[in-house]
Design a protein around this motif. Sequence first.
Motif, PDB file in Angstrom:
ATOM      1  N   PHE A  58      10.361  12.652  33.656  1.00  0.00           N
ATOM      2  CA  PHE A  58       9.097  13.158  33.166  1.00  0.00           C
ATOM      3  C   PHE A  58       8.402  12.307  32.024  1.00  0.00           C
ATOM      4  O   PHE A  58       9.039  11.827  31.087  1.00  0.00           O
ATOM      5  CB  PHE A  58       9.118  14.543  32.898  1.00  0.00           C
ATOM      6  N   ARG A  59       7.029  12.376  32.178  1.00  0.00           N
ATOM      7  CA  ARG A  59       6.413  11.570  31.042  1.00  0.00           C
ATOM      8  C   ARG A  59       4.822  12.372  30.768  1.00  0.00           C
ATOM      9  O   ARG A  59       4.379  12.695  31.903  1.00  0.00           O
ATOM     10  CB  ARG A  59       6.233  10.091  31.330  1.00  0.00           C
ATOM     11  N   ILE A  60       4.758  12.604  29.766  1.00  0.00           N
ATOM     12  CA  ILE A  60       3.340  13.069  29.525  1.00  0.00           C
ATOM     13  C   ILE A  60       2.696  12.544  27.970  1.00  0.00           C
ATOM     14  O   ILE A  60       3.587  12.328  27.253  1.00  0.00           O
ATOM     15  CB  ILE A  60       3.288  14.779  29.230  1.00  0.00           C
ATOM     16  N   SER A  61       1.606  12.251  28.130  1.00  0.00           N
ATOM     17  CA  SER A  61       0.815  11.667  26.787  1.00  0.00           C
ATOM     18  C   SER A  61      -0.442  11.752  26.769  1.00  0.00           C
ATOM     19  O   SER A  61      -1.396  11.862  27.633  1.00  0.00           O
ATOM     20  CB  SER A  61       1.373  10.130  26.674  1.00  0.00           C
ATOM     21  N   LEU A  62      -1.231  11.624  25.424  1.00  0.00           N
ATOM     22  CA  LEU A  62      -2.591  11.353  25.419  1.00  0.00           C
ATOM     23  C   LEU A  62      -2.753   9.819  26.066  1.00  0.00           C
ATOM     24  O   LEU A  62      -2.130   9.219  25.409  1.00  0.00           O
ATOM     25  CB  LEU A  62      -2.936  11.724  23.871  1.00  0.00           C
ATOM     26  N   MET A  63      -4.125   9.743  26.410  1.00  0.00           N
ATOM     27  CA  MET A  63      -4.431   8.651  27.097  1.00  0.00           C
ATOM     28  C   MET A  63      -5.564   8.277  26.653  1.00  0.00           C
ATOM     29  O   MET A  63      -6.417   8.817  25.787  1.00  0.00           O
ATOM     30  CB  MET A  63      -4.451   8.594  28.474  1.00  0.00           C
TER      31      MET A  63
END
Length: 316
Positions: free
Chosen positions: A137-142
């Motif tokens: 999984f990966r989640i980040s501000l873009m």
Amino acid sequence: MPSFLMLGFLILAGFLVAQAAITVDCGKNSVSVRWVDADSQVDPSLLRLGDCPPTQVSVKSQGSEAVFYAEFWACNIRRLVTNNQIIFEAEITSPTLSKATPIYYPVACAYERPEDWVPPLYDPLLFHTHGQGDLAFRISLMKDDFSGVATTTTFSLGSTIPIAASVAQQNHQPLILLLDECLASTTPELGPDSHVYPIITNNGCLVDSKNTNSRFLPRKQLSEIRLSLQAFKFAIGEDVYLHCRLVAWDPSDLDGGKKACQYDRISSRWGLIDDPSQSSLCSCCDTNCQGRKKRGITADSSTLNSVIGPLVIIEN
């Protein structure tokens, strides 16, 4: 860290022992406070700066003394960001159960905020589980155009906060990625007393879309999901953390408990972003959504609780 401008003592609130003398020394990344009480009404070892005890205590005939030294990231010291300052603040307090007069003394240090300053950003989160094959999984501000990871974590009230999440599927059946829940909080860990702002609740309902321009964006592929979040009026100038639960699921088995829904204010209806013809799955978003259990995909192997931040929302 930028050069400091010492804010000095804030206006006193609550109660204070009149004979106490306080000296504050603002350092580059820390603060030192010296408390001297000639009347000795309070046991100095019981004093707290934020939630930290004194680093040095002495009791003499001429009075008691407590010395505190704290890094700005410790002792529950709060950070407040304005357009031109970065302020670190806490209070010196005494136990409320003490027979002596309660002490409450605000202390603060102020920095001059550089134009290019941004708060530290957690590395984009990468997490592996081992269910039916590995899921990463990966989640980040873009960036605004989703071309890469964000270069700033400071957002003006009402502006767009782009968020992207994905799941890499090695040796696994094709899955769809869902944002099951997202809450904003002023703390990196959620507790019973946490101050929160709900963004996505009720198993995939983007409740923030009922009153703002927050929206899911059209998918590029099932294993990715993008959220255009409108910067909300919550904890203005303070550190904000986004707590999100990601779910990887069988795309052929969406139900009331596994979905991605947002509110269309023009039609006053909830809609399923992946298949509007099945928007009836979103009808529970204003009540209580529940889903069926799916064999073969366990909660441990298909979910991730993540935290991104801190980010800061400021008024224009």
